[in-house]
Scaffold this active site. Structure first.
Site, PDB file in Angstrom:
ATOM      1  N   ASP A 114       0.811  -1.222   0.000  1.00 26.91           N
ATOM      2  CA  ASP A 114       0.000   0.000   0.000  1.00 26.91           C
ATOM      3  C   ASP A 114       0.845   1.273   0.000  1.00 26.91           C
ATOM      4  O   ASP A 114       2.041   1.251   0.321  1.00 26.91           O
ATOM      5  CB  ASP A 114      -0.868   0.046   1.277  1.00 26.91           C
ATOM      6  CG  ASP A 114      -1.987  -0.981   1.243  1.00 26.91           C
ATOM      7  OD1 ASP A 114      -1.964  -1.849   0.357  1.00 26.91           O
ATOM      8  OD2 ASP A 114      -2.867  -0.919   2.128  1.00 26.91           O
ATOM      9  N   HIS A 117      -6.052   2.898  -3.647  1.00 28.97           N
ATOM     10  CA  HIS A 117      -6.001   3.142  -2.205  1.00 28.97           C
ATOM     11  C   HIS A 117      -6.469   4.577  -1.967  1.00 28.97           C
ATOM     12  O   HIS A 117      -6.013   5.232  -1.031  1.00 28.97           O
ATOM     13  CB  HIS A 117      -4.565   2.928  -1.716  1.00 28.97           C
ATOM     14  CG  HIS A 117      -4.436   2.716  -0.231  1.00 28.97           C
ATOM     15  ND1 HIS A 117      -5.348   2.019   0.522  1.00 28.97           N
ATOM     16  CD2 HIS A 117      -3.467   3.112   0.649  1.00 28.97           C
ATOM     17  CE1 HIS A 117      -4.949   1.988   1.784  1.00 28.97           C
ATOM     18  NE2 HIS A 117      -3.814   2.665   1.888  1.00 28.97           N
ATOM     19  N   HIS A 139      -5.598   9.171   0.357  1.00 25.41           N
ATOM     20  CA  HIS A 139      -5.507   8.397   1.600  1.00 25.41           C
ATOM     21  C   HIS A 139      -6.395   8.943   2.715  1.00 25.41           C
ATOM     22  O   HIS A 139      -6.047   8.915   3.904  1.00 25.41           O
ATOM     23  CB  HIS A 139      -4.048   8.316   2.084  1.00 25.41           C
ATOM     24  CG  HIS A 139      -3.764   7.052   2.858  1.00 25.41           C
ATOM     25  ND1 HIS A 139      -3.947   6.965   4.218  1.00 25.41           N
ATOM     26  CD2 HIS A 139      -3.334   5.846   2.459  1.00 25.41           C
ATOM     27  CE1 HIS A 139      -3.613   5.750   4.627  1.00 25.41           C
ATOM     28  NE2 HIS A 139      -3.244   5.040   3.562  1.00 25.41           N
ATOM     29  N   TYR A 182      -6.598   2.778   6.061  1.00 26.48           N
ATOM     30  CA  TYR A 182      -6.740   2.364   7.469  1.00 26.48           C
ATOM     31  C   TYR A 182      -7.701   1.180   7.623  1.00 26.48           C
ATOM     32  O   TYR A 182      -8.062   0.819   8.742  1.00 26.48           O
ATOM     33  CB  TYR A 182      -7.236   3.538   8.349  1.00 26.48           C
ATOM     34  CG  TYR A 182      -6.560   4.846   8.030  1.00 26.48           C
ATOM     35  CD1 TYR A 182      -5.246   5.079   8.458  1.00 26.48           C
ATOM     36  CD2 TYR A 182      -7.197   5.821   7.267  1.00 26.48           C
ATOM     37  CE1 TYR A 182      -4.609   6.262   8.129  1.00 26.48           C
ATOM     38  CE2 TYR A 182      -6.566   7.010   6.943  1.00 26.48           C
ATOM     39  CZ  TYR A 182      -5.269   7.223   7.381  1.00 26.48           C
ATOM     40  OH  TYR A 182      -4.636   8.396   7.055  1.00 26.48           O
ATOM     41  N   HIS A 229       3.871  -2.216   3.017  1.00 34.57           N
ATOM     42  CA  HIS A 229       3.909  -0.874   2.418  1.00 34.57           C
ATOM     43  C   HIS A 229       5.216  -0.710   1.651  1.00 34.57           C
ATOM     44  O   HIS A 229       6.293  -0.838   2.256  1.00 34.57           O
ATOM     45  CB  HIS A 229       3.778   0.188   3.514  1.00 34.57           C
ATOM     46  CG  HIS A 229       2.509   0.070   4.301  1.00 34.57           C
ATOM     47  ND1 HIS A 229       2.371  -0.840   5.331  1.00 34.57           N
ATOM     48  CD2 HIS A 229       1.315   0.695   4.184  1.00 34.57           C
ATOM     49  CE1 HIS A 229       1.136  -0.744   5.824  1.00 34.57           C
ATOM     50  NE2 HIS A 229       0.478   0.178   5.135  1.00 34.57           N
TER      51      HIS A 229
HETATM   52 NI    NI Z   1      -2.558   3.088   3.503  1.00 32.87          NI
END
Ligand code: NI
Length: 341
Positions: A150, A201, A205, A242, A292
């Site tokens: 991500d 995503h 964010h 999240y 990530h």
């Molecule tokens: Ni994220």
């Protein structure tokens, strides 16, 4: 030649010509010769004229292509079809006609080249898709995990991660953030070109739980436009930032929502050995691993994660591939954190 012989010869010639005999026959023959000579003369003059005109025309055409200043740009490969078409200094009369022909020829060449390139690219993608499908079918009965990354792409880390995935021949899924993707579109293209899956995503964010229905729809529209621009198509999957979502999200996002079941907390603990250990220890058949690609320590851990899980018999598929391998049809607005057998 005796008189008698001459008479015979004249008679013979006259006979051949089909016209009387003797001196009359010769006279007719001469006149015919004269007529043929005139006709041949006219034909010869005509032929020479045609050759001259054609030569002149060809010369102008070649001259125009090779030496006209307009074409210097083309020879250097810097002039586009539009530039050639839009030029207003194309001249007039015969010159204009030649220019139009040149533009038409150039246009056909460009169209042909574009078509060949498109066909080759389609064939390459179709071949790769076939190979990937064969690979997915071959995973039946095997243990599967999905590596997901991500918050990227990052110019500092993502290229190195892609190198590692390529070297290890493992496919992953990237949930990219729109603002990051816009800064490094080539990395997003590379992700897809190398067989990985690219999902959304969101653009910036932001948590979906702060958005009403219209905001969720606008968010998706913005992301679609961004992916369309970079990849030529929209993203089929969404990972909510999240992992936050609610009923409004589910009803308005219009895509399957991908969560996770293994979290090595790589964003919190920036140590490669710990990330590797936790990712491997928590994995199971059908797990979705969250990482990530913006952290160097995560990238450092990935080769080890792949080696350890592969040693346990795991295969690495994208989210969509794993869903297909497990016979799961992903539904818009539904959430998916694993694909157990
Ligand atoms: Ni994220």
């Amino acid at each position: 030649m005796g008189k008698e012989q001459r008479r015979k010869l004249e008679k013979k010639r006259g006979g051949e010509m089909g016209e009387g005999t003797g001196k009359i026959g010769i006279e007719v023959e001469r006149r015919r010769h004269h007529r043929y000579s005139v006709v041949r003369g006219i034909l010869a003059v005509g032929l020479v004229s045609v050759v001259l005109v054609a030569g002149f025309g060809l010369g102008r055409l070649i001259g125009g292509v090779l030496w006209h200043p307009d074409y210097q740009g083309n020879e250097q490969g810097s002039s586009t079809l539009e530039e050639v078409s839009n030029r207003d200094d194309l001249g007039t009369g015969g010159s204009l006609q030649y220019k139009q022909e040149e533009v038409a020829v150039k246009s056909r060449q460009l169209a042909q080249e574009a078509m060949q390139k498109k066909v080759a690219e389609q064939e390459r993608l179709a071949k790769e898709a076939q190979e990937r499908e064969a690979a997915v079918r071959a995973t039946t009965g095997k243990k599967l995990v999905a590596l997901t990354f991500d918050d990227g792409p990052s110019a500092a880390t993502t290229a190195r991660l892609l190198d590692i995935l390529k070297e290890k021949n493992a496919k992953a899924t990237f949930f990219v953030v729109g603002t990051m993707a816009q800064r490094a579109p080539d990395l997003v293209k590379r992700e897809e070109a190398e067989g990985h899956e690219v999902g959304s995503h969101t653009m910036a964010h932001a948590s979906f739980t702060t958005m009403d229905a219209a905001a969720v729809q606008n968010e998706m529209k913005a992301a679609d436009g961004m992916f369309q621009e970079i990849l030529g198509h929209s993203a089929g999957l969404v990972r909510p930032p999240y992992g936050s979502l609610n009923q409004v999200t589910k009803e308005n996002v219009g895509r399957p929502l991908v969560l996770w079941t293994v979290d090595p907390l790589d964003w919190k603990y920036r140590d490669a050995a710990g990330v590797r250990q936790r990712a491997v220890a928590d994995s199971f058949d059908g797990a979705v691993i969250l990482m990530h690609d913006i952290y160097p320590t995560t990238v450092d851990a990935v080769a080890g994660v792949i080696d350890d899980l592969r040693a346990q018999g795991y295969e690495f598929l994208t989210i969509s591939e794993m869903a297909r391998a497990r016979g799961v049809t992903m539904v818009n607005g539904a959430t998916y954190g694993s694909f157990r057998p």
